[in-house]
Design an enzyme around this catalytic site. Structure first.
Site, PDB file in Angstrom:
ATOM      1  CB  CYS A   1     -18.606  -5.598   5.151  1.00  0.00           C
ATOM      2  SG  CYS A   1     -17.482  -4.313   5.784  1.00  0.00           S
TER       3      CYS A   1
ATOM      4  CB  CYS B   1     -18.257  -0.692   9.143  1.00  0.00           C
ATOM      5  SG  CYS B   1     -17.065  -1.371   9.575  1.00  0.00           S
TER       6      CYS B   1
ATOM      7  CB  CYS C   1      -1.975   4.621   8.021  1.00  0.00           C
ATOM      8  SG  CYS C   1      -2.919   4.387   6.945  1.00  0.00           S
TER       9      CYS C   1
ATOM     10  CB  CYS D   1     -15.604  -7.764   6.798  1.00  0.00           C
ATOM     11  SG  CYS D   1     -14.560  -5.575   6.298  1.00  0.00           S
TER      12      CYS D   1
ATOM     13  CB  CYS E   1      -0.918   0.096   1.071  1.00  0.00           C
ATOM     14  SG  CYS E   1      -1.943   1.919   1.355  1.00  0.00           S
TER      15      CYS E   1
ATOM     16  NE  ARG F   1     -17.130  -5.537  13.703  1.00  0.00           N
ATOM     17  CZ  ARG F   1     -17.656  -5.155  12.372  1.00  0.00           C
ATOM     18  NH1 ARG F   1     -16.445  -5.061  12.268  1.00  0.00           N
ATOM     19  NH2 ARG F   1     -19.122  -5.187  11.851  1.00  0.00           N
TER      20      ARG F   1
ATOM     21  CB  CYS G   1      -1.632   0.000   8.367  1.00  0.00           C
ATOM     22  SG  CYS G   1      -1.395  -1.077   7.818  1.00  0.00           S
TER      23      CYS G   1
HETATM   24  N1  SAM Z   1      -6.399   0.621   3.018  1.00  0.00           N
HETATM   25  C1  SAM Z   1      -7.893   0.645   3.275  1.00  0.00           C
HETATM   26  C2  SAM Z   1      -7.858   2.147   4.303  1.00  0.00           C
HETATM   27  O1  SAM Z   1      -7.049   1.782   4.994  1.00  0.00           O
HETATM   28  O2  SAM Z   1      -8.839   2.435   4.551  1.00  0.00           O
HETATM   29  C3  SAM Z   1      -8.204  -0.652   4.727  1.00  0.00           C
HETATM   30  C4  SAM Z   1      -8.008  -1.679   4.900  1.00  0.00           C
HETATM   31  S1  SAM Z   1      -6.752  -0.748   6.653  1.00  0.00           S
HETATM   32  C5  SAM Z   1      -5.623  -2.303   7.212  1.00  0.00           C
HETATM   33  C6  SAM Z   1      -8.307  -1.238   7.539  1.00  0.00           C
HETATM   34  C7  SAM Z   1      -8.462  -0.476   9.042  1.00  0.00           C
HETATM   35  O3  SAM Z   1      -7.556  -1.580   9.051  1.00  0.00           O
HETATM   36  C8  SAM Z   1      -7.694   0.614   9.049  1.00  0.00           C
HETATM   37  O4  SAM Z   1      -8.043   1.941   9.103  1.00  0.00           O
HETATM   38  C9  SAM Z   1      -7.337   0.664  10.519  1.00  0.00           C
HETATM   39  O5  SAM Z   1      -8.025   0.729  11.857  1.00  0.00           O
HETATM   40  C10 SAM Z   1      -7.336  -1.279  10.879  1.00  0.00           C
HETATM   41  N2  SAM Z   1      -5.838  -1.584  11.313  1.00  0.00           N
HETATM   42  C11 SAM Z   1      -4.697  -1.300  10.353  1.00  0.00           C
HETATM   43  N3  SAM Z   1      -3.908  -1.639  10.985  1.00  0.00           N
HETATM   44  C12 SAM Z   1      -4.102  -1.873  12.538  1.00  0.00           C
HETATM   45  C13 SAM Z   1      -3.455  -2.636  13.393  1.00  0.00           C
HETATM   46  N4  SAM Z   1      -1.495  -2.615  13.572  1.00  0.00           N
HETATM   47  N5  SAM Z   1      -4.143  -2.522  14.635  1.00  0.00           N
HETATM   48  C14 SAM Z   1      -5.266  -2.055  15.243  1.00  0.00           C
HETATM   49  N6  SAM Z   1      -5.846  -1.813  13.606  1.00  0.00           N
HETATM   50  C15 SAM Z   1      -5.381  -1.284  12.490  1.00  0.00           C
HETATM   51  C1  DTB Z   2     -11.238  -2.658  11.377  1.00  0.00           C
HETATM   52  O1  DTB Z   2     -11.517  -1.415  11.981  1.00  0.00           O
HETATM   53  N1  DTB Z   2     -10.339  -3.224  12.284  1.00  0.00           N
HETATM   54  C2  DTB Z   2     -10.135  -4.598  10.950  1.00  0.00           C
HETATM   55  C3  DTB Z   2     -11.760  -4.497   9.738  1.00  0.00           C
HETATM   56  N2  DTB Z   2     -11.833  -2.967  10.343  1.00  0.00           N
HETATM   57  C4  DTB Z   2     -10.798  -4.110   8.137  1.00  0.00           C
HETATM   58  C5  DTB Z   2      -9.043  -4.424  10.328  1.00  0.00           C
HETATM   59  C6  DTB Z   2      -7.910  -4.752  11.091  1.00  0.00           C
HETATM   60  C7  DTB Z   2      -6.015  -4.882  10.989  1.00  0.00           C
HETATM   61  C8  DTB Z   2      -5.753  -5.161  12.069  1.00  0.00           C
HETATM   62  C9  DTB Z   2      -3.945  -5.672  11.735  1.00  0.00           C
HETATM   63  C10 DTB Z   2      -4.056  -6.726  10.721  1.00  0.00           C
HETATM   64  O2  DTB Z   2      -4.507  -7.836   9.976  1.00  0.00           O
HETATM   65  O3  DTB Z   2      -3.402  -6.416   9.335  1.00  0.00           O
HETATM   66 FE1  SF4 Z   3      -2.471   1.083   2.687  1.00  0.00          FE
HETATM   67 FE2  SF4 Z   3      -3.177  -0.287   5.723  1.00  0.00          FE
HETATM   68 FE3  SF4 Z   3      -3.108   2.967   5.406  1.00  0.00          FE
HETATM   69 FE4  SF4 Z   3      -5.299   1.089   4.915  1.00  0.00          FE
HETATM   70  S1  SF4 Z   3      -4.552   1.088   6.645  1.00  0.00           S
HETATM   71  S2  SF4 Z   3      -4.367   2.792   3.359  1.00  0.00           S
HETATM   72  S3  SF4 Z   3      -3.440  -0.826   4.006  1.00  0.00           S
HETATM   73  S4  SF4 Z   3      -0.986   1.445   4.738  1.00  0.00           S
END
Ligand code: SAM
Ligand code: DTB
Ligand code: SF4
Length: 365
Positions: free
Chosen positions: A146, A206, A75, A115, A71, A281, A78
């Site tokens: 979702c 959501c 963030c 989802c 990506c 959730r 992430c």
């Molecule tokens: N890329 C898309 C976005 O950012 O909207 C969708 C996938 S993204 C991984 C979805 C959500 O996962 C993020 O907004 C964040 O709230 C959650 N998330 C990602 N990494 C995480 C982590 N290490 N711990 C907790 N939540 C996480």
């Molecule tokens: C949300 O709020 N939490 C989920 C879902 N929406 C997509 C994602 C959590 C991701 C946690 C880190 C991972 O597994 O990569």
């Molecule tokens: Fe990309 Fe992760 Fe940010 Fe979603 S949360 S936009 S997958 S870096």
């Protein structure tokens, strides 16, 4: 004298009742709720939960990463951001058949919602027909659908809705004033815009955030305030506890203080109080939570989980552990028929004293 009701900044239990859903919470009010003595906060949140839901029912969603890693965003939490060295390998969008096989497994294991997540800043228009095929296939299995694919244009939102998408997940992630410390490649306003496109085409939202990223309690209040003051309460509110993945800036920040687990419980309880008709959730971070901490979250009004061994790239409790936890706590999966209709701003709460029975939540499906 009831000490906790003295402060005018603490909305009293009576004012929780007989009022339309609120979208005008002040920061001071939300902070005051977060600061209540824990037993009082749990009592209030549990009472509101019962007014709208059967507290023994938990909505069960399963996640699948349909496009992992690589990506371009930054963030700070992430593991899928290409710029961090986390060991997550980038892969292409999955084939529809492979996605449907996973959805079938999830349905057979008891999930009611599936989802699909993609590590995109936003989908390209050429990706939409492929995702639409997945959505239509998952829907045909009798599951709620979702997706979480990043920022959407209005046209993309319409195309996903037309394919049968029920919910779109797009998180605010944190308070507006803390946001710049976590994400620099897109603005808080961009998130509000995407949520607006999703609502405008009539899909359910959501939307939640992450706690434990070094934010203050006031900033947790800021996230909750921003969620509750959206034009419509999100239908589902995922509360994630940061999963620290080595290689991400937040995991590698030695100064980051571990969040007190009771702060997580308080966040869940206040989400329940501010958004009484939404599914709250218990999301990322459950794998490292004790059964007792999760139980407290259910007492605080959480009524939804991610179910299945994996979130997107990180672990989740295995299904045997979750089934055992449900059995120990007397919880059961929420049947699809009970899942409420969308949370609209104008829905009026039950009047004072009109407590629906535990088995008959007040929201019509
Ligand atoms: N890329 C898309 C976005 O950012 O909207 C969708 C996938 S993204 C991984 C979805 C959500 O996962 C993020 O907004 C964040 O709230 C959650 N998330 C990602 N990494 C995480 C982590 N290490 N711990 C907790 N939540 C996480
Ligand atoms: C949300 O709020 N939490 C989920 C879902 N929406 C997509 C994602 C959590 C991701 C946690 C880190 C991972 O597994 O990569
Ligand atoms: Fe990309 Fe992760 Fe940010 Fe979603 S949360 S936009 S997958 S870096």
């Amino acid at each position: 004298m009831p000490v906790v009701s003295e402060s005018p900044a603490v909305p009293s239990p009576a004012s929780d009742q007989a009022h339309a859903l609120r979208h005008d919470w002040s920061r001071a009010e939300v902070c005051a709720l977060l600061e209540l003595p824990l037993p009082e906060l749990l009592h209030r949140a549990g009472s509101v939960h019962r007014r709208h839901f059967d507290p023994a029912e938990v909505q069960v969603s399963t996640l699948l990463s349909v496009k992992t890693g690589g990506c371009p965003e930054d963030c700070g939490y992430c593991p899928q951001a290409a710029r961090y060295h986390t060991g997550v390998e980038a892969s292409k969008l999955m084939d529809t058949e492979a996605v449907l096989a996973k959805a079938r497994q999830a349905r057979d294991a008891g999930a009611s919602r599936f989802c699909m997540g993609a590590a995109w800043r936003s989908p390209k228009d050429r990706d939409i027909p492929k995702v639409a095929a997945m959505i239509a296939g998952v829907k045909a299995l009798g599951l709620e659908t979702c997706a979480t694919l990043g920022m959407l244009s209005g046209g993309q939102a319409r195309a996903l809705r037309d394919a049968g998408l029920d919910y779109y997940n797009h998180n605010l992630d944190t308070a507006p004033e803390f946001y710049d410390q976590v994400i620099h490649t897109r603005e808080f306003q961009d998130r509000l815009d995407t949520l607006g496109h999703v609502r405008d085409v009539g899909m359910k939202t959501c939307c939640g955030g992450i706690v434990g990223m070094g934010e203050s309690r006031g900033q947790r209040a800021g996230l909750l305030q921003a969620l509750a003051n959206l034009p419509a309460h999100p239908d589902s509110v995922p509360i994630n506890r940061l999963v620290k993945v080595e290689g991400t800036p937040l995991a590698d920040d030695a100064a980051l203080v571990e969040l007190d687990p009771f702060e997580f419980v308080r966040t869940v309880a206040v989400a329940r109080l501010l958004m009484p008709q939404s599914m709250v959730r218990l999301s990322a971070g459950r794998e490292s939570m004790s059964d007792e901490l999760q139980a407290l979250c259910f007492v605080a009004g959480a009524n939804s989980i991610f179910y299945g061994e994996k979130l997107l790239t990180t672990g989740n409790p295995d299904t045997a552990r979750d089934l055992a936890l449900f059995a120990r706590l007397g919880l059961r999966p929420m049947p699809l028929a009970t899942v409420p209709a969308t949370v609209h701003a104008g829905i009026v709460e039950s009047p004072v004293g009109a407590e629906p029975s535990a088995a008959a939540p007040s929201r019509a499906a």
